[in-house]
Motif scaffolding. Sequence first.
Motif, PDB file in Angstrom:
ATOM      1  N   UNK A 114       0.805  -1.253  -0.015  1.00 49.69           N
ATOM      2  CA  UNK A 114      -0.001   0.091   0.005  1.00 49.69           C
ATOM      3  C   UNK A 114       0.878   1.348  -0.160  1.00 49.69           C
ATOM      4  N   UNK A 115       2.062   1.366  -0.409  1.00 48.45           N
ATOM      5  CA  UNK A 115       3.119   2.193  -0.501  1.00 48.45           C
ATOM      6  C   UNK A 115       2.918   2.788  -1.846  1.00 48.45           C
ATOM      7  N   UNK A 116       2.530   4.160  -2.166  1.00 50.66           N
ATOM      8  CA  UNK A 116       2.375   4.616  -3.601  1.00 50.66           C
ATOM      9  C   UNK A 116       3.559   5.756  -3.527  1.00 50.66           C
ATOM     10  N   UNK A 117       4.621   5.526  -4.438  1.00 52.52           N
ATOM     11  CA  UNK A 117       5.608   6.589  -4.692  1.00 52.52           C
ATOM     12  C   UNK A 117       5.177   8.047  -4.923  1.00 52.52           C
ATOM     13  N   UNK A 118       6.017   8.931  -4.379  1.00 53.91           N
ATOM     14  CA  UNK A 118       5.802  10.228  -4.715  1.00 53.91           C
ATOM     15  C   UNK A 118       5.971  10.430  -6.154  1.00 53.91           C
ATOM     16  N   UNK A 119       6.927   9.782  -6.788  1.00 51.82           N
ATOM     17  CA  UNK A 119       7.262   9.778  -8.040  1.00 51.82           C
ATOM     18  C   UNK A 119       8.222   8.871  -8.584  1.00 51.82           C
ATOM     19  N   UNK A 120       8.102   8.360  -9.633  1.00 57.45           N
ATOM     20  CA  UNK A 120       9.118   7.441 -10.494  1.00 57.45           C
ATOM     21  C   UNK A 120       9.983   8.133 -11.705  1.00 57.45           C
ATOM     22  N   UNK A 121      11.042   7.997 -11.454  1.00 57.40           N
ATOM     23  CA  UNK A 121      11.908   8.802 -12.732  1.00 57.40           C
ATOM     24  C   UNK A 121      12.670   7.707 -13.343  1.00 57.40           C
ATOM     25  N   UNK A 122      12.390   7.343 -14.443  1.00 56.33           N
ATOM     26  CA  UNK A 122      12.634   6.250 -15.387  1.00 56.33           C
ATOM     27  C   UNK A 122      13.753   6.726 -16.456  1.00 56.33           C
ATOM     28  N   UNK A 123      14.849   6.416 -16.495  1.00 50.58           N
ATOM     29  CA  UNK A 123      15.970   7.168 -17.355  1.00 50.58           C
ATOM     30  C   UNK A 123      16.513   6.134 -18.390  1.00 50.58           C
ATOM     31  N   UNK A 124      16.568   6.421 -19.663  1.00 48.52           N
ATOM     32  CA  UNK A 124      17.113   5.800 -20.619  1.00 48.52           C
ATOM     33  C   UNK A 124      16.615   4.272 -20.799  1.00 48.52           C
ATOM     34  N   UNK A 125      15.477   4.281 -20.579  1.00 47.23           N
ATOM     35  CA  UNK A 125      14.903   2.745 -20.622  1.00 47.23           C
ATOM     36  C   UNK A 125      13.540   2.779 -21.489  1.00 47.23           C
ATOM     37  N   UNK A 126      13.341   1.950 -22.317  1.00 49.30           N
ATOM     38  CA  UNK A 126      11.878   1.815 -22.877  1.00 49.30           C
ATOM     39  C   UNK A 126      10.895   1.253 -21.945  1.00 49.30           C
ATOM     40  N   UNK A 127       9.648   1.548 -22.121  1.00 47.27           N
ATOM     41  CA  UNK A 127       8.512   1.039 -21.398  1.00 47.27           C
ATOM     42  C   UNK A 127       8.585  -0.648 -21.224  1.00 47.27           C
ATOM     43  N   UNK A 128       8.297  -0.906 -20.021  1.00 42.58           N
ATOM     44  CA  UNK A 128       8.418  -2.249 -19.596  1.00 42.58           C
ATOM     45  C   UNK A 128       7.280  -3.321 -20.803  1.00 42.58           C
ATOM     46  N   UNK A 129       6.355  -2.742 -21.227  1.00 40.29           N
ATOM     47  CA  UNK A 129       5.616  -3.564 -22.340  1.00 40.29           C
ATOM     48  C   UNK A 129       6.299  -3.541 -23.552  1.00 40.29           C
ATOM     49  N   UNK A 130       7.307  -2.546 -23.872  1.00 42.78           N
ATOM     50  CA  UNK A 130       7.901  -2.813 -25.256  1.00 42.78           C
ATOM     51  C   UNK A 130       9.002  -3.724 -25.163  1.00 42.78           C
ATOM     52  N   UNK A 131       9.187  -4.682 -26.107  1.00 42.82           N
ATOM     53  CA  UNK A 131       9.989  -5.623 -26.049  1.00 42.82           C
ATOM     54  C   UNK A 131      11.058  -5.540 -27.236  1.00 42.82           C
ATOM     55  N   UNK A 132      12.085  -5.522 -26.875  1.00 40.70           N
ATOM     56  CA  UNK A 132      13.142  -5.890 -27.931  1.00 40.70           C
ATOM     57  C   UNK A 132      14.071  -7.036 -27.752  1.00 40.70           C
ATOM     58  N   UNK A 133      14.450  -8.025 -28.895  1.00 43.58           N
ATOM     59  CA  UNK A 133      15.080  -9.206 -28.519  1.00 43.58           C
ATOM     60  C   UNK A 133      16.760  -8.617 -28.363  1.00 43.58           C
TER      61      UNK A 133
END
Length: 267
Positions: A114-133
């Motif tokens: 039940x802990x919601x972050x104040x913010x998630x900064x994601x750097x230099x990475x594609x979204x989790x749902x986007x796949x590359x082999x």
Amino acid sequence: MADPTERNSAWIRRYHPRSDSDVRLVCLPHAGGSASFYHPVSAAMPPSVDVVALQYPGRQDRRAEPCATSIAELADEAVAELLPWADRPLLFFGHSLGATLGFEIARRLENDHGIVLGGLFVSARRAPSRVRVETVHLRDDQGVLAEIRRLNGTDAGLLTDPEVQRMVLPAIRADYRAIETYRYEPGPKLRCPVVCLIGDDDPKVTLDEARAWAKHTEGPFTLRAFAGGHFYLSAHQAPIVGLIAGHAATAVSPNTPYPTVQGPTTA
């Protein structure tokens, strides 16, 4: 809850303790990286932001420990280590592998605790749902080193030293295996704001792949592009620190709306 400053943990590095801070920033390194990568960020943060950086097993002072085999393993262990530090609003900043790991830790904190972050900064990475082999982890040693040189992540001179190679290659290969075999499992969206930062010449993430992070949260989404490649942040520390610090101020003021950007801006 026990005072986290009294806990010793192989996972946690806290270079500039700010016990009276309003917000805690958790920094997550890239593949082959270590907590010390974020020492300059910790030094530059204002007193209102306490910074902790994760030290993954298998590197530096944890070199004798086995490396994690998956992002899920890293996330499960990191959650247990971070729970005592959730005594104030949390922000995450993850670069490359650290971005995906931060996302998975955030999911576990929300869904299981039940802990919601104040913010998630994601750097230099594609979204989790986007796949590359990607199969860098299957290359021989020289192939792995060639990829690191291509991304300018490690000083080329150091990589020519056989002793340095012997020390760092196991962790690098293990981290690449973990991130390249990661596959997103659909589930509830995050509720926290997500801020995506990329370099405009990064071969590891396209603008479209970065925009797809918006689909992983019900909260506000911001996308910011900087000049540079995969390690663009080394040349843009000041504006990035300012961006995080500004966001941290809103994290302790629930009535202050988060800024939402529909498209990227370039710095």
